[in-house]
Design a protein around this motif. Structure first.
Motif, PDB file in Angstrom:
ATOM      1  N   THR A 110     -24.914 -21.721  -3.795  1.00 54.28           N
ATOM      2  CA  THR A 110     -25.483 -20.376  -3.687  1.00 54.28           C
ATOM      3  C   THR A 110     -24.492 -19.281  -4.053  1.00 54.28           C
ATOM      4  OG1 THR A 110     -24.974 -20.677  -1.348  1.00 54.28           O
ATOM      5  CG2 THR A 110     -27.282 -20.875  -1.998  1.00 54.28           C
ATOM      6  N   HIS A 111     -23.323 -19.656  -4.521  1.00 57.65           N
ATOM      7  CA  HIS A 111     -22.291 -18.655  -4.832  1.00 57.65           C
ATOM      8  C   HIS A 111     -22.740 -17.717  -5.956  1.00 57.65           C
ATOM      9  CE1 HIS A 111     -18.451 -16.804  -5.500  1.00 57.65           C
ATOM     10  NE2 HIS A 111     -18.252 -17.393  -6.656  1.00 57.65           N
ATOM     11  N   LYS A 117     -32.952 -16.767  -9.294  1.00 55.71           N
ATOM     12  CA  LYS A 117     -33.063 -18.104  -8.727  1.00 55.71           C
ATOM     13  C   LYS A 117     -31.695 -18.670  -8.339  1.00 55.71           C
ATOM     14  CE  LYS A 117     -37.551 -18.550  -9.483  1.00 55.71           C
ATOM     15  NZ  LYS A 117     -38.529 -18.696  -8.377  1.00 55.71           N
ATOM     16  N   ILE A 118     -31.726 -19.563  -7.338  1.00 54.96           N
ATOM     17  CA  ILE A 118     -30.574 -20.394  -7.011  1.00 54.96           C
ATOM     18  C   ILE A 118     -30.968 -21.844  -7.280  1.00 54.96           C
ATOM     19  CG2 ILE A 118     -29.583 -18.795  -5.341  1.00 54.96           C
ATOM     20  CD1 ILE A 118     -30.861 -20.509  -3.115  1.00 54.96           C
ATOM     21  N   LEU A 248     -21.085 -12.268 -21.709  1.00 50.53           N
ATOM     22  CA  LEU A 248     -21.730 -13.313 -20.912  1.00 50.53           C
ATOM     23  C   LEU A 248     -20.721 -13.782 -19.868  1.00 50.53           C
ATOM     24  CD1 LEU A 248     -24.096 -15.132 -20.275  1.00 50.53           C
ATOM     25  CD2 LEU A 248     -23.311 -16.719 -22.041  1.00 50.53           C
ATOM     26  N   TRP A 249     -20.807 -13.180 -18.697  1.00 48.32           N
ATOM     27  CA  TRP A 249     -19.837 -13.431 -17.633  1.00 48.32           C
ATOM     28  C   TRP A 249     -20.324 -14.544 -16.707  1.00 48.32           C
ATOM     29  CZ3 TRP A 249     -15.430 -10.846 -18.484  1.00 48.32           C
ATOM     30  CH2 TRP A 249     -15.488  -9.700 -19.273  1.00 48.32           C
ATOM     31  N   LEU A 250     -19.431 -15.461 -16.387  1.00 46.80           N
ATOM     32  CA  LEU A 250     -19.662 -16.564 -15.449  1.00 46.80           C
ATOM     33  C   LEU A 250     -20.807 -17.512 -15.846  1.00 46.80           C
ATOM     34  CD1 LEU A 250     -19.170 -14.730 -12.030  1.00 46.80           C
ATOM     35  CD2 LEU A 250     -17.444 -15.852 -13.461  1.00 46.80           C
ATOM     36  N   PRO A 251     -20.971 -17.807 -17.120  1.00 47.89           N
ATOM     37  CA  PRO A 251     -22.048 -18.741 -17.498  1.00 47.89           C
ATOM     38  C   PRO A 251     -21.827 -20.154 -16.986  1.00 47.89           C
ATOM     39  CG  PRO A 251     -20.618 -18.339 -19.381  1.00 47.89           C
ATOM     40  CD  PRO A 251     -20.206 -17.358 -18.312  1.00 47.89           C
ATOM     41  N   VAL A 252     -20.548 -20.597 -16.918  1.00 48.30           N
ATOM     42  CA  VAL A 252     -20.283 -21.951 -16.437  1.00 48.30           C
ATOM     43  C   VAL A 252     -20.622 -22.054 -14.953  1.00 48.30           C
ATOM     44  CG1 VAL A 252     -18.590 -23.794 -16.269  1.00 48.30           C
ATOM     45  CG2 VAL A 252     -18.468 -22.198 -18.179  1.00 48.30           C
ATOM     46  N   HIS A 253     -20.318 -20.999 -14.195  1.00 46.19           N
ATOM     47  CA  HIS A 253     -20.731 -20.978 -12.788  1.00 46.19           C
ATOM     48  C   HIS A 253     -22.241 -21.188 -12.676  1.00 46.19           C
ATOM     49  CE1 HIS A 253     -16.772 -19.307 -11.829  1.00 46.19           C
ATOM     50  NE2 HIS A 253     -17.100 -19.173 -10.562  1.00 46.19           N
ATOM     51  N   ALA A 254     -22.982 -20.440 -13.458  1.00 51.43           N
ATOM     52  CA  ALA A 254     -24.441 -20.506 -13.363  1.00 51.43           C
ATOM     53  C   ALA A 254     -24.982 -21.872 -13.778  1.00 51.43           C
ATOM     54  CB  ALA A 254     -25.077 -19.408 -14.217  1.00 51.43           C
ATOM     55  N   LEU A 255     -24.407 -22.458 -14.808  1.00 47.74           N
ATOM     56  CA  LEU A 255     -24.863 -23.772 -15.267  1.00 47.74           C
ATOM     57  C   LEU A 255     -24.510 -24.856 -14.259  1.00 47.74           C
ATOM     58  CD1 LEU A 255     -23.878 -23.376 -19.015  1.00 47.74           C
ATOM     59  CD2 LEU A 255     -26.216 -23.508 -18.123  1.00 47.74           C
ATOM     60  N   LEU A 257     -23.564 -24.514 -10.861  1.00 50.75           N
ATOM     61  CA  LEU A 257     -24.063 -24.331  -9.509  1.00 50.75           C
ATOM     62  C   LEU A 257     -25.579 -24.202  -9.446  1.00 50.75           C
ATOM     63  CD1 LEU A 257     -21.368 -21.751  -8.342  1.00 50.75           C
ATOM     64  CD2 LEU A 257     -21.443 -24.172  -7.755  1.00 50.75           C
ATOM     65  N   VAL A 258     -26.141 -23.375 -10.304  1.00 46.88           N
ATOM     66  CA  VAL A 258     -27.579 -23.096 -10.238  1.00 46.88           C
ATOM     67  C   VAL A 258     -28.393 -24.191 -10.920  1.00 46.88           C
ATOM     68  CG1 VAL A 258     -29.399 -21.450 -10.805  1.00 46.88           C
ATOM     69  CG2 VAL A 258     -27.119 -20.616 -10.166  1.00 46.88           C
TER      70      VAL A 258
END
Length: 308
Positions: A110-111, A117-118, A248-255, A257-258
């Motif tokens: 959930t970070h 969406k999460i 495009l900030w933090l795309p790896v986080h989104a891929l 984690l989410v």
């Protein structure tokens, strides 16, 4: 500004929503099965224990760029206080205030969120000011004990440390895998070494933060194909910074984690482990990296230990 088509295309290819049921909150940690844990224990040969966490200290890795992410502020609340009268046993207690992601830590699923969406398609509004994360909080992973694999990208390239801004690609990961003589497999926790932590260890916090090597937006597909349970590295931002794709900030986080539901960690000190793995000639080990179970937390400090 909407996310670019390239991001959504990768997201579709790595998406794990519903894979472990519509009620799942643990994501790829489901891949750490009893069998995986039993096999991982076989990698303990010498009992050589290597701590992977940075010290929790006031002059830690945070530079103030991220609001509220403060380094640990340690306070003594009682010192040699005789609680039950003169001549009785005295106690000393302390307290600490800090950001849960301030030092060596895990990011909960959930970070980050995107498109409202999460993980597993739940609405991001389930994260609230009073309760934190209703679903997939950092208290939900009850264990993170598995086979760890060090992908020493820097050493595989004959370098002490990758250059700032180096995007670690799937090809880099495969090169490090071949260098290590190990095959990453389902349920593994992968540790990616860039050598970047050396800047912080040398006292250069700003040099540690920017520019930073880190994972490319292409790496989630590499981890997804191998059913990796969790990933951590030795950088502040986890992914390459500044980003590969402009704005495009933090795309790896989104891929991670989410979309995948894959736990990720930052600020891990992999220097001693790098030396030990090179000395031992093996890059797979028993890894214990239990999250502190802050109920509703979207991250947590962790004190991981590798055992060879």
């Amino acid at each position: 500004m909407s996310l670019p088509p390239e991001f959504h295309e990768i997201a579709k290819r790595v998406n794990n929503w519903g894979r472990w049921g519509s009620d799942d909150e643990r994501g790829t940690l489901n891949l750490i099965t009893d069998e995986v844990v039993r096999e991982a224990a076989g990698h303990i040969r010498r009992g050589r224990r290597i701590p992977l966490a940075l010290p929790l200290r006031q002059d830690g890795v945070q530079t103030g760029v991220i609001p509220g992410r403060v380094n640990p502020l340690h306070t003594m609340v009682q010192i040699n206080q005789e609680l039950f009268g003169p001549g009785t046993i005295a106690c000393s207690d302390d307290a600490v205030t800090f950001g849960l992601q301030s030092a060596t830590h895990w990011d909960a699923l959930t970070h980050v969120s995107h498109s409202g969406k999460i993980y597993n398609g739940r609405p991001a509004t389930t994260i609230t000011a009073h309760g934190g994360a209703e679903f997939s909080g950092i208290d939900k992973p009850r264990h993170v004990v598995s086979r760890g694999v060090l992908l020493d990208v820097a050493r595989a390239k004959g370098l002490d440390r990758l250059a700032g801004g180096h995007a670690v690609t799937p090809e880099d990961l495969s090169e490090a895998e071949e260098f290590a003589g190990v095959t990453v497999r389902a349920g593994d926790v992968v540790l990616v070494r860039t050598g970047q932590i050396q800047a912080y260890l040398a006292g250069d916090r700003h040099g540690y933060a920017y520019p930073s090597p880190g994972l490319s937006v292409r790496t989630p597909e590499w981890f997804h194909a191998r059913d990796v349970a969790a990933v951590a590295n030795d950088t502040l931002t986890f992914e390459v910074f500044p980003p590969e794709i402009e704005d495009l900030w933090l795309p790896v986080h989104a891929l991670d984690l989410v979309e995948m539901g894959m736990l990720q960690g930052q600020n891990w000190n992999l220097e001693e482990l790098s030396t030990a793995c090179a000395e031992e000639g093996r890059y797979a080990f028993w890894l214990s990296a239990m999250p502190e179970p802050f109920v509703g937390g979207v991250g947590t400090p962790v004190a991981p230990v590798a055992v060879l």
